[in-house]
Design a protein around this motif. Structure first.
Motif, PDB file in Angstrom:
ATOM      1  N   UNK A  82       8.382  -4.939  -1.592  1.00  0.00           N
ATOM      2  CA  UNK A  82       8.296  -4.602  -0.249  1.00  0.00           C
ATOM      3  C   UNK A  82       7.536  -3.220   0.277  1.00  0.00           C
ATOM      4  N   UNK A  83       8.132  -2.260  -0.701  1.00  0.00           N
ATOM      5  CA  UNK A  83       7.539  -0.809  -0.503  1.00  0.00           C
ATOM      6  C   UNK A  83       5.928  -0.925  -0.600  1.00  0.00           C
ATOM      7  N   UNK A  84       5.480  -1.360  -1.664  1.00  0.00           N
ATOM      8  CA  UNK A  84       4.132  -1.540  -2.300  1.00  0.00           C
ATOM      9  C   UNK A  84       2.941  -2.437  -1.232  1.00  0.00           C
ATOM     10  N   UNK A  85       3.567  -3.575  -0.731  1.00  0.00           N
ATOM     11  CA  UNK A  85       2.616  -4.005  -0.003  1.00  0.00           C
ATOM     12  C   UNK A  85       2.909  -4.182   1.362  1.00  0.00           C
ATOM     13  N   UNK A  86       4.210  -4.042   1.957  1.00  0.00           N
ATOM     14  CA  UNK A  86       4.270  -4.108   3.251  1.00  0.00           C
ATOM     15  C   UNK A  86       3.164  -3.413   4.307  1.00  0.00           C
ATOM     16  N   UNK A  87       2.761  -3.854   5.264  1.00  0.00           N
ATOM     17  CA  UNK A  87       1.665  -3.399   6.129  1.00  0.00           C
ATOM     18  C   UNK A  87       2.122  -3.326   7.624  1.00  0.00           C
ATOM     19  N   UNK A  88       2.176  -1.718   8.124  1.00  0.00           N
ATOM     20  CA  UNK A  88       2.671  -1.475   9.451  1.00  0.00           C
ATOM     21  C   UNK A  88       1.686  -2.002  10.531  1.00  0.00           C
ATOM     22  N   UNK A  89       0.459  -2.344  10.243  1.00  0.00           N
ATOM     23  CA  UNK A  89      -0.299  -2.660  11.327  1.00  0.00           C
ATOM     24  C   UNK A  89      -1.400  -3.807  10.962  1.00  0.00           C
ATOM     25  N   UNK A  90      -1.748  -4.619  11.739  1.00  0.00           N
ATOM     26  CA  UNK A  90      -2.944  -5.868  11.422  1.00  0.00           C
ATOM     27  C   UNK A  90      -4.048  -5.393  10.914  1.00  0.00           C
ATOM     28  N   UNK A  91      -4.495  -6.035   9.811  1.00  0.00           N
ATOM     29  CA  UNK A  91      -5.771  -5.644   9.479  1.00  0.00           C
ATOM     30  C   UNK A  91      -7.054  -6.216  10.217  1.00  0.00           C
ATOM     31  N   UNK A  92      -7.845  -5.452  10.464  1.00  0.00           N
ATOM     32  CA  UNK A  92      -9.118  -5.897  11.534  1.00  0.00           C
ATOM     33  C   UNK A  92     -10.101  -6.329  10.716  1.00  0.00           C
TER      34      UNK A  92
END
Length: 277
Positions: free
Chosen positions: A267-277
């Protein structure tokens, strides 16, 4: 001449971790109540699955009269609620808040990353615990079940299940682009939980090698601890008392802790805080 005294304004309440978690949880609860799809998934779907679970267990009891259907039904119902209300619902919530840029904005405030993730999970976890308490109370009354043999193990299993499912939800959200696709990306974990962790198919009726593999799945140790703490057995041996449950619980505690650490790292390694554009 005397100087006039300007009354000072009352000090603002000090920001604490508890206050921040409650504020985040309150905001998330409002959003949950406004989302009819999320409410259906959280409230009605587990109930429908529990009804289906009873039919499955009754059928299995005809082939194996020694099965304790009542204890399996309660344990399976609790597992279903935790899987759907915590894991699935929270995965969708993380994806939705990320797409709305809520998570990104929250990181600019006082709340730490872990507090943001935990605050978002407060309504799902609270609702799951309430439903589990109702299931336990109704089950104990209607089925005349005995009091938990080891309440400490029961609580440990519930905490381990919730925290592991929260970490898995954060990890799954990293591979989920939209809320609509959450039903697809969460399917592997949900299927493994239902069919491999002893909820729909008790481990004791599986072939021995298959059961040994299923005991190593991420959510199996926590659900086995819940069953062991309440009924004094995980199905592998005859029920024991308070002292005897600790020896049986040791492998589940170790396996569950390892999976929790791996899920938290992912979770720490791969969690994304904003969408990829």
């Amino acid at each position: 001449m005397t100087a006039s005294v300007v009354p000072s304004s009352p000090a603002a309440p000090r920001s604490t971790v508890a206050r921040r978690l409650l504020a985040l949880g309150r905001a998330e609860a409002v959003l949950l109540l406004r989302n009819r799809t999320a409410l259906f998934t959280a409230l009605l779907l587990p109930v429908l699955l529990v009804l289906g679970l009873k039919n499955v267990l009754d059928q299995q009891a005809k082939d194996d009269p020694g099965l304790d259907v009542d204890s399996l039904l309660v344990n399976g119902a609790v597992g279903m609620v935790l899987a759907f209300v915590v894991y699935y619902n929270l995965t969708a919530a993380y994806v939705a808040r990320r797409g709305e840029l809520v998570l990104k904005r929250l990181r600019t405030g006082e709340a730490r990353d872990l507090e943001i993730l935990a605050g978002t999970a407060v309504p799902s976890v609270g609702l799951a615990l309430l439903m589990c308490a109702v299931i336990g109370g109704v089950g104990a009354s209607a089925l005349h079940l005995s009091a938990p043999v080891n309440p400490l193990l029961l609580a440990a299993g519930a905490v381990l299940a919730i925290v592991t499912l929260m970490a898995l939800a954060a990890l799954s959200s990293a591979f989920t682009k939209t809320v609509e696709s959450a039903g697809i990306t969460t399917m592997p974990v949900l299927l493994l939980t239902q069919f491999g962790s002893g909820l729909l198919i008790p481990l004791e009726v599986m072939p021995e090698k298959a059961a040994d593999v299923c005991r190593l799945l991420p959510t199996t140790p926590a659900f086995q601890l819940i069953r062991l703490g309440w009924f004094g057995t995980d199905g592998s041996a005859a029920p024991t008392g308070f002292a005897g449950t600790w020896a049986t619980a040791a492998p589940h505690l170790v396996t569950g802790s390892v999976w929790l650490a791996l899920a938290a790292w992912g979770a720490v390694r791969y969690f994304r805080w904003e969408p990829r554009r």
